[in-house]
Design a protein around this motif. Structure first.
Motif, PDB file in Angstrom:
ATOM      1  N   ASN A   3       6.395  68.327  12.315  1.00 32.95           N
ATOM      2  CA  ASN A   3       6.678  67.161  12.908  1.00 32.95           C
ATOM      3  C   ASN A   3       8.153  67.098  13.260  1.00 32.95           C
ATOM      4  O   ASN A   3       8.869  66.123  12.625  1.00 32.95           O
ATOM      5  CB  ASN A   3       6.278  66.038  11.911  1.00 32.95           C
ATOM      6  CG  ASN A   3       5.860  64.831  12.380  1.00 32.95           C
ATOM      7  OD1 ASN A   3       6.344  64.564  13.773  1.00 32.95           O
ATOM      8  ND2 ASN A   3       5.777  63.866  11.620  1.00 32.95           N
TER       9      ASN A   3
ATOM     10  N   PRO B  55      -3.290  65.265  10.813  1.00 29.56           N
ATOM     11  CA  PRO B  55      -2.054  65.425   9.871  1.00 29.56           C
ATOM     12  C   PRO B  55      -2.193  66.540   8.905  1.00 29.56           C
ATOM     13  O   PRO B  55      -3.059  66.688   8.370  1.00 29.56           O
ATOM     14  CB  PRO B  55      -1.564  64.104   9.480  1.00 29.56           C
ATOM     15  CG  PRO B  55      -2.975  63.500   9.113  1.00 29.56           C
ATOM     16  CD  PRO B  55      -3.762  64.108  10.389  1.00 29.56           C
TER      17      PRO B  55
ATOM     18  N   ARG C 256       3.379  68.317   9.080  1.00 28.46           N
ATOM     19  CA  ARG C 256       2.940  69.176  10.320  1.00 28.46           C
ATOM     20  C   ARG C 256       1.720  68.545  10.789  1.00 28.46           C
ATOM     21  O   ARG C 256       1.174  67.571  10.478  1.00 28.46           O
ATOM     22  CB  ARG C 256       2.730  70.531   9.869  1.00 28.46           C
ATOM     23  CG  ARG C 256       3.763  71.136   9.363  1.00 28.46           C
ATOM     24  CD  ARG C 256       3.469  72.608   8.593  1.00 28.46           C
ATOM     25  NE  ARG C 256       2.819  72.665   7.698  1.00 28.46           N
ATOM     26  CZ  ARG C 256       2.044  73.689   7.182  1.00 28.46           C
ATOM     27  NH1 ARG C 256       2.205  74.821   7.922  1.00 28.46           N
ATOM     28  NH2 ARG C 256       1.713  73.805   5.938  1.00 28.46           N
TER      29      ARG C 256
ATOM     30  N   TYR D  58       9.607  56.719  14.323  1.00 27.43           N
ATOM     31  CA  TYR D  58       8.499  57.636  14.615  1.00 27.43           C
ATOM     32  C   TYR D  58       7.669  57.089  15.717  1.00 27.43           C
ATOM     33  O   TYR D  58       7.702  55.817  15.907  1.00 27.43           O
ATOM     34  CB  TYR D  58       7.526  58.097  13.664  1.00 27.43           C
ATOM     35  CG  TYR D  58       8.226  58.749  12.226  1.00 27.43           C
ATOM     36  CD1 TYR D  58       8.314  60.301  12.714  1.00 27.43           C
ATOM     37  CD2 TYR D  58       8.986  58.173  11.262  1.00 27.43           C
ATOM     38  CE1 TYR D  58       8.967  61.072  11.511  1.00 27.43           C
ATOM     39  CE2 TYR D  58       9.864  59.178  10.610  1.00 27.43           C
ATOM     40  CZ  TYR D  58       9.653  60.483  10.552  1.00 27.43           C
ATOM     41  OH  TYR D  58      10.074  61.367   9.667  1.00 27.43           O
TER      42      TYR D  58
ATOM     43  N   GLN E 107       4.782  60.118  14.334  1.00 33.50           N
ATOM     44  CA  GLN E 107       5.085  61.407  15.024  1.00 33.50           C
ATOM     45  C   GLN E 107       6.299  61.328  15.586  1.00 33.50           C
ATOM     46  O   GLN E 107       6.949  60.573  16.176  1.00 33.50           O
ATOM     47  CB  GLN E 107       4.152  61.973  16.075  1.00 33.50           C
ATOM     48  CG  GLN E 107       3.996  63.128  16.639  1.00 33.50           C
ATOM     49  CD  GLN E 107       2.615  63.398  17.296  1.00 33.50           C
ATOM     50  OE1 GLN E 107       2.346  62.842  18.359  1.00 33.50           O
ATOM     51  NE2 GLN E 107       2.009  64.495  17.110  1.00 33.50           N
TER      52      GLN E 107
END
Length: 233
Positions: free
Chosen positions: A185, A141, A164, A79, A109
């Protein structure tokens, strides 16, 4: 009419530590090790500043050591260190640019979201600030699971991965308007309009009360609308 940057949002049933930066406010969740939300007022001056992007991701000195996420905690996670308040919204002072790279302003993310649709929305907000004047923005978030996936290089520093992300935007210029967005996400195709929702819908998902400082009648009217065309998208 202005909203106070330093008024915290009413939120319920979550861990919260408020961090007041020079140009944004972070509600930090010491359990998830990422923000509940980040809020700021985006002015044309911030957008048009000349400070260069620093890329200096660093631990937030305001945090105690047992909850102080550092830049290396994301290493190998798959991420990105995803900004909530973007570096590009803090180009007017060196201090604000540096603060935007605090790890308390980051969430795990998806790389494709970070450099794709989420970045497109950030650029769009800067364009709106130039066109409409000051914007009031809040993002953060969304966790759909009570036991979210966690990443991190240290066993005692496991960072929750959002399912998300939300963003709400308010303009109080000649024609006041508000709009919300929710992105999963992951890589997000399609058009920005595909992810647009009313602020009311974001409130329902997050349990937060945005723009509560507005007159009740105006707040109710603005938050029920979802009119991308009014924003030129």
């Amino acid at each position: 009419y202005t909203l106070s940057l330093h008024d915290a949002l009413p939120i319920w049933n979550r861990d919260e530590m408020l961090l007041f930066k020079s140009q944004f406010i972070i509600s930090y969740n010491v359990n998830n090790l990422c923000p509940n939300y980040v809020c700021w007022s985006l002015t044309p001056e911030r957008v048009n500043g000349k400070v260069k992007r620093s890329n200096n991701f660093h631990a937030d000195a305001a945090m105690s050591s047992h909850v102080r996420v550092d830049f290396f905690d994301y290493n190998g996670s798959g991420y990105d260190r995803g900004h909530m308040c973007p570096a590009g919204d803090n180009k007017n002072t060196e201090k604000a640019m540096d603060e935007s790279f605090c790890m308390t302003n980051m969430c795990p993310q998806s790389h494709n979201l970070n450099v794709g649709a989420w970045n497109d929305l950030e650029i769009q907000c800067r364009s709106w600030a130039r066109n409409y004047g000051t914007l009031y923005i809040c993002c953060g978030p969304i966790f759909d699971s009570k036991e979210p996936k966690r990443v991190g290089t240290r066993r005692n520093m496991r960072i929750a991965v959002p399912d998300r992300f939300f963003k709400v935007v308010l303009a109080l210029g000649r024609v006041p308007k508000a709009i919300g967005f929710i992105y999963p996400n992951r890589s997000c195709g399609g058009d920005m309009r595909d992810y647009a929702v009313s602020v009311d819908q974001v409130e329902k998902v997050t349990g937060m009360d945005f723009f509560y400082q507005l007159d009740d009648k105006q707040e109710k009217q603005l938050e029920k609308e979802c009119a991308p065309a009014a924003w030129g998208i």
